[in-house]
Write a protein that holds these residues in place. Structure first.
Motif, short mmCIF file in Angstrom:
data_model
loop_
_atom_site.label_atom_id
_atom_site.label_comp_id
_atom_site.label_asym_id
_atom_site.label_seq_id
_atom_site.Cartn_x
_atom_site.Cartn_y
_atom_site.Cartn_z
N LEU A 211 57.75 21.54 -11.95
CA LEU A 211 58.62 22.78 -11.31
C LEU A 211 58.18 24.01 -12.43
O LEU A 211 57.99 25.10 -11.97
N GLN A 212 57.82 23.70 -13.60
CA GLN A 212 57.35 24.75 -14.53
C GLN A 212 55.81 25.17 -14.17
O GLN A 212 55.66 26.37 -14.34
N LEU A 213 55.14 24.34 -13.65
CA LEU A 213 53.96 24.56 -13.16
C LEU A 213 54.05 25.77 -11.92
O LEU A 213 53.20 26.98 -12.07
N ALA A 214 54.94 25.48 -11.13
CA ALA A 214 55.17 26.25 -9.94
C ALA A 214 55.71 27.71 -10.30
O ALA A 214 55.23 28.66 -9.81
N ASN A 215 56.38 27.69 -11.53
CA ASN A 215 57.01 28.88 -12.02
C ASN A 215 55.73 29.78 -12.77
O ASN A 215 55.56 30.93 -12.47
N LEU A 216 55.03 28.86 -13.53
CA LEU A 216 53.73 29.52 -14.05
C LEU A 216 52.85 30.19 -12.89
O LEU A 216 52.51 31.41 -13.13
N TYR A 217 52.72 29.52 -11.93
CA TYR A 217 51.74 30.23 -10.83
C TYR A 217 52.56 31.48 -10.14
O TYR A 217 51.77 32.37 -9.88
N SER A 218 53.81 31.35 -10.21
CA SER A 218 54.25 32.51 -9.30
C SER A 218 54.44 33.55 -10.46
O SER A 218 54.49 34.74 -10.03
N GLN B 241 48.84 39.20 -11.86
CA GLN B 241 47.70 39.30 -12.70
C GLN B 241 47.90 38.04 -13.64
O GLN B 241 49.16 37.61 -13.93
N GLY B 242 46.72 37.40 -13.97
CA GLY B 242 46.66 36.45 -15.09
C GLY B 242 46.29 35.26 -14.52
O GLY B 242 45.90 35.11 -13.39
N SER B 243 46.10 34.04 -15.27
CA SER B 243 45.63 32.92 -14.80
C SER B 243 46.31 31.79 -15.51
O SER B 243 47.08 31.79 -16.50
N THR C 129 48.99 26.06 -19.14
CA THR C 129 49.27 27.11 -19.83
C THR C 129 48.87 28.65 -19.42
O THR C 129 48.04 28.59 -18.52
N ASN C 130 49.55 29.44 -19.65
CA ASN C 130 49.25 30.77 -19.15
C ASN C 130 48.99 31.80 -20.21
O ASN C 130 48.70 32.88 -20.11
N GLY C 131 48.71 31.09 -21.57
CA GLY C 131 48.19 31.99 -22.46
C GLY C 131 49.25 32.04 -23.55
O GLY C 131 49.44 32.32 -24.99
N LYS C 132 50.55 32.26 -22.98
CA LYS C 132 51.96 32.48 -23.76
C LYS C 132 52.91 31.36 -23.49
O LYS C 132 53.56 30.77 -24.73
N LYS C 133 53.16 30.42 -22.66
CA LYS C 133 53.77 29.41 -22.27
C LYS C 133 52.92 27.95 -22.28
O LYS C 133 51.91 28.14 -21.37
#
Length: 114
Positions: A11-18, A23-25, A64-68
């Motif tokens: 679920l958190q991975l889906a949130n990171l992707y959204s 912008q971002g990765s 990770t997205n760099g922050k979370k």
């Protein structure tokens, strides 16, 4: 880093992707996990032929997205179920990927001769 259950991680991975849709990765890493939090010093005289002698083999997933940062541990018996759920999350968010421009060999040769 937050250690989550497998479903919570997805679920958190889906949130990171959204969140990184514009912008971002998102970086996802996978490695073998033996249950140790600190590395053991190597004894050069004796090597352990079976690193999983203390239990069932496991995988550590990190995203990770760099922050979370989020992570989960997947047991050997749950790998197939987790892999199917992980593939479903990737399929839902595959539209974020950019298509590369294919350059033909003719264009490269023409530029090289000029």
């Amino acid at each position: 880093m937050v250690l989550l259950e497998n479903e919570g991680f997805l679920l958190q991975l889906a949130n990171l992707y959204s969140k990184t849709k514009i912008q971002g990765s998102v970086l996802v890493t996978l490695k073998q996990y033996h249950g140790e939090t600190k590395p053991k010093p190597r004894d050069l005289k004796s090597t352990d032929p079976n690193p999983h002698a203390n239990g069932e083999p496991r995988c550590l997933f990190r995203a990770t997205n760099g922050k979370k940062k989020y992570s989960t541990i997947v047991m050997h018996k749950d790998v197939n179920k987790f892999q199917l759920a992980y593939a479903a999350v990737l399929r839902q968010n595959i539209d974020n990927m950019k298509k590369r421009d294919k350059k033909s060999k003719k264009n490269k040769k023409a530029k090289a001769t000029q």
